[in-house]
Write an enzyme that holds these catalytic residues in place. Structure first.
Site, mmCIF file in Angstrom:
data_model
loop_
_atom_site.group_PDB
_atom_site.id
_atom_site.type_symbol
_atom_site.label_atom_id
_atom_site.label_comp_id
_atom_site.label_asym_id
_atom_site.label_seq_id
_atom_site.Cartn_x
_atom_site.Cartn_y
_atom_site.Cartn_z
ATOM 1 N N LEU A 110 2.983 -5.364 15.200
ATOM 2 C CA LEU A 110 4.100 -6.267 14.929
ATOM 3 C C LEU A 110 4.017 -7.573 15.699
ATOM 4 C CD1 LEU A 110 7.041 -3.672 14.947
ATOM 5 C CD2 LEU A 110 5.884 -4.653 12.959
ATOM 6 N N LYS A 168 -1.359 -15.442 9.972
ATOM 7 C CA LYS A 168 -1.471 -16.301 11.153
ATOM 8 C C LYS A 168 -2.342 -15.616 12.198
ATOM 9 C CE LYS A 168 3.088 -18.410 10.472
ATOM 10 N NZ LYS A 168 4.439 -18.674 11.035
ATOM 11 N N ARG A 195 0.809 -1.225 0.000
ATOM 12 C CA ARG A 195 0.000 0.000 0.000
ATOM 13 C C ARG A 195 0.844 1.277 0.000
ATOM 14 N NH1 ARG A 195 -3.093 -2.932 3.891
ATOM 15 N NH2 ARG A 195 -5.203 -3.428 3.166
ATOM 16 N N LYS A 247 1.032 -20.465 18.896
ATOM 17 C CA LYS A 247 2.463 -20.391 19.210
ATOM 18 C C LYS A 247 2.900 -18.966 19.545
ATOM 19 C CE LYS A 247 3.925 -18.694 14.994
ATOM 20 N NZ LYS A 247 4.956 -17.716 14.632
#
EC number: 1.1.1.94
Length: 327
Positions: A281, A108, A31, A191
């Site tokens: 993040l 994920k 983007r 995880k």
């Protein structure tokens, strides 16, 4: 052969480098128009992975129409899970350009609004595209350095999946096929939360034995949710790269953003400040809320995950959270 990658962050860029090094033409979409211009001008992604050279057969663009075409062998999506629905909807609106093109999803986590895993989001929207999940222990920097990793391509169509592996697997991306698409995503989601817990234990200097305890208990929580969601379990998935492999990698090194985030909490840093600085993040922070909602819906208990949720969102003390994690 041409492959398009949607998402010009660290992982998308690393995958582009690995594929292009083996003669594949790659379109890389992002983007940030300024960053895209830098990639094409200087052959470096200055915003992500700034020290790595991008070969000339990588073309970056901020125009999604340029990357959606029938000429793609496949399209790889490396956007965060909470943005996946928006991207899939954009693709669906241009379905005539990429109908039947396989979609390989690297996202994920669990969507906050629907409690769906990435493949479930994509299958809901992209009904004319074969959907696969590409997942496993794979740090972007190591891939960009051409260091090998073992990852899983999971999907219902074995023949197509194995054909894709023949085309894109190489000495860096060593890809194996699994049909267990949900099991692979459960390991990938949990995880990150377990890694936060391991980081907390390490940050409090509670020793390697305690970290090993958390990893072991965390593996059991993956198994618990796996059985509740899938109604069965595939041992090859559970002890393979996408569950056990990714869990070990993410929980045992400070190169893992989730583990490093937990480490700072364990050292006494302010949790709200850390969340504000790392929300985009650290995948575990955005996954833990929908995960706990899903666990309640499926009537399963995940002690480590609920401890991290309570620490991040319910203001329980750090010592209480650690006690619950290790109890």
């Amino acid at each position: 052969m041409k492959i398009s990658i949607l998402g010009a962050g660290s992982f998308g860029t690393a995958i582009a480098i690995a594929l292009s090094a083996h003669g594949i033409s790659v379109n890389l979409w992002g983007r940030d128009h300024r960053n895209i211009t830098h990639i094409n001008t200087y052959r470096k992604n200055l915003k992500y992975l700034p020290t790595y050279h991008l070969p000339d057969n990588i073309y970056a663009t901020s125009n999604i129409d340029e990357v959606l075409s029938d000429n793609n062998t496949c399209i790889i999506l490396t956007v965060p899970t909470q943005q996946l629905r928006t991207i899939c909807t954009q693709i669906q609106h241009k379905q005539h350009m990429c109908k039947n093109t396989p979609m390989l999803i690297c996202s994920k986590g669990i969507e906050i609004t629907s409690l769906k895993f990435p493949s479930e989001i994509a299958e809901e929207i992209l009904q004319y595209n074969p959907i696969f999940i590409l997942s496993g222990p794979s740090f972007a920097k190591e891939i960009a350095e051409h260091l090998p990793c073992s990852i899983v391509l999971a999907g219902d169509n074995k023949e197509l999946g194995e054909s894709l592996i023949e085309k894109i697997s190489n000495d860096v991306l060593k890809i194996i096929y699994h049909q267990d698409i949900i099991g692979v995503q459960i390991g990938a989601a949990l995880k990150n939360i377990i890694a936060i817990a391991c980081g907390i234990i390490a940050g409090k200097n509670l020793g390697n034995n305690a970290v090993a305890t958390v990893i072991t208990k965390g593996m059991n929580e993956i198994k618990t949710l796996y059985i509740a969601k899938n109604h069965s379990i595939d041992l090859h998935t559970l002890i393979g790269p996408s569950c056990l492999g990714d869990l070990i990698l993410t929980c045992t090194t400070e190169h893992s953003r989730n583990m490093a985030f937990g480490l700072e909490i364990g050292k006494g840093r302010n949790i709200n400040t850390l969340i504000d600085h790392n929300l985009k993040l650290v995948e575990g922070t955005s996954t833990v809320k929908p995960l706990i909602s899903l666990a309640k819906k499926l009537n399963v208990e995940l002690p480590i995950c609920i401890s991290i949720y309570n620490l991040l969102h319910e203001n329980i003390s750090l010592d209480k959270a650690i006690s619950n994690i290790l109890s």
